[in-house]
Design an enzyme around this catalytic site. Structure first.
Site, PDB file in Angstrom:
ATOM      1  N   ASP A   1       0.780  -1.252   0.000  1.00  0.00           N
ATOM      2  CA  ASP A   1       0.000   0.000   0.000  1.00  0.00           C
ATOM      3  C   ASP A   1       0.811   1.301   0.000  1.00  0.00           C
ATOM      4  OD1 ASP A   1      -1.934  -1.912   0.189  1.00  0.00           O
ATOM      5  OD2 ASP A   1      -2.853  -1.183   2.028  1.00  0.00           O
TER       6      ASP A   1
ATOM      7  N   LYS B   1      -6.606  -4.779  -3.248  1.00  0.00           N
ATOM      8  CA  LYS B   1      -7.240  -5.516  -2.149  1.00  0.00           C
ATOM      9  C   LYS B   1      -8.288  -4.630  -1.473  1.00  0.00           C
ATOM     10  CE  LYS B   1      -3.547  -4.433   1.195  1.00  0.00           C
ATOM     11  NZ  LYS B   1      -4.331  -3.487   2.007  1.00  0.00           N
TER      12      LYS B   1
ATOM     13  N   CYS C   1      -2.224  -2.666   7.654  1.00  0.00           N
ATOM     14  CA  CYS C   1      -2.201  -3.541   6.482  1.00  0.00           C
ATOM     15  C   CYS C   1      -0.966  -4.431   6.413  1.00  0.00           C
ATOM     16  CB  CYS C   1      -2.347  -2.709   5.206  1.00  0.00           C
ATOM     17  SG  CYS C   1      -3.989  -1.983   5.089  1.00  0.00           S
TER      18      CYS C   1
HETATM   19  C1  C5J Z   1      -3.078   0.436   5.521  1.00  0.00           C
HETATM   20  C2  C5J Z   1      -4.840   1.613   6.608  1.00  0.00           C
HETATM   21  N1  C5J Z   1      -2.556   0.268   4.318  1.00  0.00           N
HETATM   22  N2  C5J Z   1      -4.059   2.094   7.572  1.00  0.00           N
HETATM   23  N3  C5J Z   1      -4.346   0.927   5.582  1.00  0.00           N
HETATM   24  O1  C5J Z   1      -2.428   0.221   6.528  1.00  0.00           O
HETATM   25  O2  C5J Z   1      -6.037   1.812   6.636  1.00  0.00           O
END
Ligand code: C5J
Length: 221
Positions: A23, A128, A161
């Site tokens: 991400d 995702k 994540c």
């Molecule tokens: C991730 C989030 N990528 N913090 N998403 O950690 O919502």
């Protein structure tokens, strides 16, 4: 290859290992995206970009498999549970239009991986809908098709994540390593705690190591 890691050495074969970058999308790392909408200081996350880029370049040079993920929803939000969209009191909700397009929606400018880490041909990009990289994605079959057994993780955020994806991978039998300086949280104390809980009890979720340990093993340090 073997690298110095915590709580003990991590061993891997390049052709059985994937580098997984979680991400690193504009929505989380740049102002105007989902991260900032939730009230976070996104500049904290930008600090890991140079180290993450060094590892990515070294891994590419060796010909290793690279997997990028994005937290991304369908344009009709059919894969975004109302419980996720309606939670809390963000300035903008998932699907609303912000300065980088619709928040956390596939194809929008904010949903793209940042330029410094942009995927190149031959690398896998997984969209995702959840926190974990395995939930409602084709990741597991892609790894099985390539006989991948070990996963080396970088990306954001450590305790959300990244940790969720590592726990999903661990339960599926993958040996996971987290590169400590290539992951970050909006909450530094949560990053520290996540790293400690991952490697506690004899690597109950996985191993952790500084990126220099991997770069050294790859002959880049
Ligand atoms: C991730 C989030 N990528 N913090 N998403 O950690 O919502």
């Amino acid at each position: 290859m073997q690298i110095h890691a915590n709580p003990f050495a991590y061993e891997f074969e390049l052709d059985r290992t994937a580098l997984v970058i979680i991400d690193m999308q504009r929505d989380f790392v740049e102002p105007g995206g989902f991260g900032e909408t939730l009230g976070n200081d996104v500049s904290l996350l930008q600090a890991i970009v140079p180290a993450t880029q060094s590892v990515l370049h070294a891994w590419r040079k060796k010909g290793g498999l690279v997997i990028h993920t994005r937290e991304a929803h369908r344009r009709d939000l059919a894969d975004c549970p109302p419980a996720k969209r309606n939670r809390g009191n963000p300035v903008l909700r998932i699907g609303d239009t912000g300065p980088m397009g619709r928040i956390l929606v596939a194809g929008e400018p904010g949903n793209q991986i940042i330029d410094a880490l942009a995927p190149v041909d031959g690398e896998i990009v997984i969209d995702k809908p959840g926190k974990g990289a395995f939930y409602a994605t084709g990741l597991q079959s892609m790894l099985q098709q390539r006989s991948i057994r070990k996963l080396i993780f970088m990306g954001v955020t450590t305790e959300v994540c990244v940790q969720t994806s590592m726990r999903e991978a661990n339960d599926r039998g993958y040996d996971c390593l987290l590169l400590e300086d290539c992951t970050e949280s909006y909450f530094p104390a949560f990053k520290t705690a996540a790293i400690e809980m991952i490697r506690a009890q004899g690597a109950i979720v996985g191993w952790t190591a500084p990126s220099t340990a991997l770069l050294g093993a790859l002959g880049n340090h």
